[in-house]
Motif scaffolding. Structure first.
Motif, short mmCIF file in Angstrom:
data_model
loop_
_atom_site.label_atom_id
_atom_site.label_comp_id
_atom_site.label_asym_id
_atom_site.label_seq_id
_atom_site.Cartn_x
_atom_site.Cartn_y
_atom_site.Cartn_z
N ALA A 159 0.81 -1.22 0.00
CA ALA A 159 0.00 0.00 0.00
C ALA A 159 0.85 1.27 0.00
N HIS A 160 2.06 1.19 0.55
CA HIS A 160 2.92 2.37 0.65
C HIS A 160 3.73 2.62 -0.63
N TRP A 161 3.66 1.72 -1.60
CA TRP A 161 4.43 1.91 -2.83
C TRP A 161 3.85 3.06 -3.66
N PRO A 162 4.66 4.00 -4.12
CA PRO A 162 4.16 4.99 -5.08
C PRO A 162 3.55 4.35 -6.33
N ILE A 187 8.84 1.61 -6.43
CA ILE A 187 8.64 0.32 -5.75
C ILE A 187 9.62 0.19 -4.59
N CYS A 188 9.33 -0.75 -3.70
CA CYS A 188 10.19 -1.00 -2.53
C CYS A 188 10.48 -2.50 -2.45
N ILE A 189 11.68 -2.84 -2.06
CA ILE A 189 12.01 -4.25 -1.86
C ILE A 189 11.35 -4.73 -0.58
N PRO A 190 10.49 -5.75 -0.65
CA PRO A 190 9.82 -6.24 0.57
C PRO A 190 10.82 -6.73 1.61
N ASP A 191 10.53 -6.46 2.87
CA ASP A 191 11.40 -6.94 3.95
C ASP A 191 11.52 -8.46 3.94
#
Length: 406
Positions: A195-198, A271-275
């Motif tokens: 949800a926090h990904w641009p 995008i973000c690399i998932p933890d």
């Protein structure tokens, strides 16, 4: 031209300035005397020399199998792309300059990548100019209400969504993921990790995608899937790709397993690399884009890595078979296709593949905003149910190699 004396319509190439002599010496030591002469003319301002050097380097890249191409020729190709792009930029041909620089990123070596990236940033801004938004509001890739489950079921493989569904979790802690799925080798859908990904806000907007990537050149697959005889690859601009997937007719065009985010930084920033990719002390091996129209299929296959498939726009159907069922899934004997099944799940020949009929599987419809964890060696079949933009994250906790994914 040194980076200290760059004209207003040009771009700096500090690494090329520092490494040019070394590259040319290495090319010369491998018999590339003609290239050295043309590249030297290009550096002195001769556009015909630049084009000639570019053509020579291109021919060397295609002189045999890709793994046999000498690394210095990949650097030489990057050098020639920078020279040719400089002349296009000088003449105001910004889109052509971007095309050449993208080819340098796709086909060239790593030595001059920083120069290619910085040149692209400068020229992209010039190429976009004052272009405005599309009139009439946002043009969305996938409209609300586009999906009809009853119609979808008619095109899915037999038994779809009638057996065991993939487990779905929200608020899944890293500890819970590690214990219940990573170590257990158990697939899971994570419903609230993006949800926090641009990208979740931006990528369904065609105007945004065109603005940040429209003039960039990308490799695409054309054909039903990579096992079909008519399958081929093409190089087109991202705007042309968007037009093809929006037309939703003819032979599918798929931007598949391409490191798009190394090439287009603006999209990487979305995008973000998932933890979860840190599980097991893992190292991220590959970050790839999977963009295409409804009906795009990746045949049944497996991969050696842990995989999180993030569904940014649209929906996909995914079927999973346990790694323990490999023998019953009839893998190809050819070395290049050993990780792909001979079974076409869309048209199963039960006489030829009798073991498949009673095999248990998991499946799901991966919704927009969800991520699916696929353990190593689990077989999976993927079908886009709408226009679909997905991102895959491959990682492992020991050494491994890459292969086809979804």
């Amino acid at each position: 031209m040194s980076s200290a004396a760059v004209a207003d319509d040009q771009f700096a190439t500090p690494t090329l300035d520092a490494e040019s002599s070394s590259i040319l010496q290495s090319v010369s030591s491998h018999g590339g005397y003609a290239y050295v002469r043309m590249a030297t003319l290009a550096a002195a301002g001769d556009s015909r020399g630049a084009e000639a050097a570019h053509e020579m380097a291109w021919e060397q890249l295609h002189s045999g199998p890709w793994h046999s191409v000498l690394p210095v020729w990949r650097d030489a190709y990057s050098m020639s792309c920078l020279h040719v792009a400089r002349f296009h930029c000088r003449d105001g041909e910004f889109k052509e300059a971007l095309r050449v620089l993208d080819m340098g990123l796709i086909m060239g070596g790593m030595l001059l990548r920083g120069d290619l990236d910085s040149a692209i940033q400068i020229i992209s801004a010039k190429s976009r100019g004052g272009g405005g938004e599309r009139e009439g509001g946002k043009w969305r890739l996938v409209e609300d209400g586009e999906f009809n489950k009853a119609e979808v079921l008619r095109v899915l493989p037999v038994k779809s969504l009638t057996c065991k569904l993939v487990a779905k979790r929200s608020d899944l802690s890293l500890e819970g993921f590690l214990r219940d799925h990573f170590l257990a080798g158990s697939p899971v859908i994570i419903s609230d990790g993006m949800a926090h990904w641009p990208a979740s806000r931006k990528w369904n907007d065609v105007d945004y995608l065109r603005r940040v990537a429209g003039d960039r050149t990308v490799p695409v697959e054309v054909g039903n899937n990579y096992l079909c005889q008519e399958w081929k690859q093409e190089l087109i601009t991202f705007s042309q790709f968007l037009e093809r997937i929006s037309a939703s007719s003819g032979v599918p065009t798929y931007l598949a397993q391409h490191p798009l985010f190394d090439q287009i930084i603006q999209l990487r920033n979305d995008i973000c690399i998932p933890d979860y990719c840190c599980a097991g002390g893992g190292e991220l091996r590959s970050l790839n884009a999977w963009f295409g129209p409804a009906g795009t299929v990746t045949p049944l296959h497996h991969d050696p890595h842990h995989n999180i498939l993030a569904q940014v726009v649209g929906k996909k159907y995914i079927r999973l078979y346990s790694a323990s069922l490999s023998e019953e899934l009839y893998p190809h004997n050819e070395t290049m296709l050993f990780n792909s099944s001979q079974v076409d799940l869309d048209d199963i020949d039960e006489k030829q593949f009798p073991k498949l009929h009673d095999l248990e599987f998991l499946d799901c419809i991966l919704e927009e905003g969800e991520m699916l964890y696929i353990p190593p060696k689990w077989w999976h079949y993927v079908r886009s149910l709408t226009t679909s933009l997905s991102v895959s994250f491959w990682w492992n906790n020991d050494s491994g190699s890459s292969s086809m994914s979804s």
